[in-house]
Scaffold this active site. Sequence first.
Site, short mmCIF file in Angstrom:
data_model
loop_
_atom_site.label_atom_id
_atom_site.label_comp_id
_atom_site.label_asym_id
_atom_site.label_seq_id
_atom_site.Cartn_x
_atom_site.Cartn_y
_atom_site.Cartn_z
N HIS A 166 63.16 -26.81 20.83
CA HIS A 166 64.54 -26.90 20.34
C HIS A 166 64.85 -25.85 19.26
O HIS A 166 65.84 -25.12 19.33
CB HIS A 166 64.78 -28.29 19.74
CG HIS A 166 64.28 -29.42 20.55
ND1 HIS A 166 64.96 -29.92 21.63
CD2 HIS A 166 63.14 -30.16 20.46
CE1 HIS A 166 64.29 -30.93 22.16
NE2 HIS A 166 63.18 -31.09 21.47
C1 BDR Z 1 64.63 -31.81 16.49
O1 BDR Z 1 63.88 -32.91 15.96
C2 BDR Z 1 62.61 -32.49 15.59
O2 BDR Z 1 61.64 -33.39 16.03
C3 BDR Z 1 62.42 -31.09 16.14
O3 BDR Z 1 61.62 -30.31 15.27
C4 BDR Z 1 63.81 -30.55 16.25
O4 BDR Z 1 64.23 -29.93 15.06
C5 BDR Z 1 64.93 -32.10 17.95
O5 BDR Z 1 65.67 -33.27 18.07
#
Ligand code: BDR
Length: 309
Positions: free
Chosen positions: A241
């Site tokens: 992400h």
């Molecule tokens: C986001 O949540 C975290 O677990 C990841 O690093 C990312 O920033 C995705 O939903």
Amino acid sequence: MPNPLVIDTDPGIDDAVALLLGLACPEVRVAAATTVFGNVGLATTTANAGRLLAMAGRTDVPVAAGAARPLVFPQAQRAGEVHHEDGLGGRADTLPTPPPVHPDGAVEVLAGVLRAADRPVTLAPIGPLTNIALLLASHPELTPKIGRIVAMGGAISGGNTTPTAEFNVHCDPEAAHRVLAEESVPITLVPLDLTLRCAMPGEWVDRLAAGGPRCATLAAITEYYRARFRARRGVDAVPLHDAVAVLEAACPGTLRTEPMHLAVDCAPAADRGTLRVTNAGGRPVEVAVDADISALHAEILRRLLTIDT
Ligand code: BDR
Ligand code: CA
């Protein structure tokens, strides 16, 4: 001359890739890494940011610790089971010792970068938005120095923490509301809907692993995420992400965006942390809705491979 970029982060497996990606982008100069609670606790996210910079040979980039908790209510949920309790897929101990943390806190370091900048500064928050909300509240005189905030967070059509809420926004809904709905700074939001569609195929990770020792270390960190994603979704892929947001921060226009007015549900109810598209006025947020996904995969890989050259 590259524009300054500050990555505000909670490493985090995808944060690790995003941080290294930022360092590998010649269009920007990573002026600081500021840390925030999130996937794991603040002490661990801060140590991990330092470890990753040391692994990249970039201990010249300051690491400053920020918020240890959300603005109003305690953090409802961590993500230790997603990223491992050490935040780096069980591989934190294989990285070099972190350098000393900056003596000033994240908000002051962010303010210092803005104050000193003679070009617009990009902020890339890829964790809860607490530090950014505190920065905007405590240093309004510096907001004209922010060229753009590119944040990973929120979900339009289904969350990963509750049925409707995405993790980063759910961690601190008040901070997210403040940044997304109550400020005039230009913001691009990279939501879960798009980052899931951009998940890297397993063979992308294998190509990263073959790129050299640093790339192999980074790929090993992602294996925990890859195994979990495969077990839960039956697909060999890794949703990185935060790396999607950092590529957009370095290369504006990588993602196709649409303007939307947003709000965040902050009431202590089941919908807490849910992002809403509203009809309100004010400045819209540019929400990333699409990308040339195979070009994005190739571009992130091409840049990461340079960390071993
Ligand atoms: C986001 O949540 C975290 O677990 C990841 O690093 C990312 O920033 C995705 O939903
Ligand atoms: Ca993150």
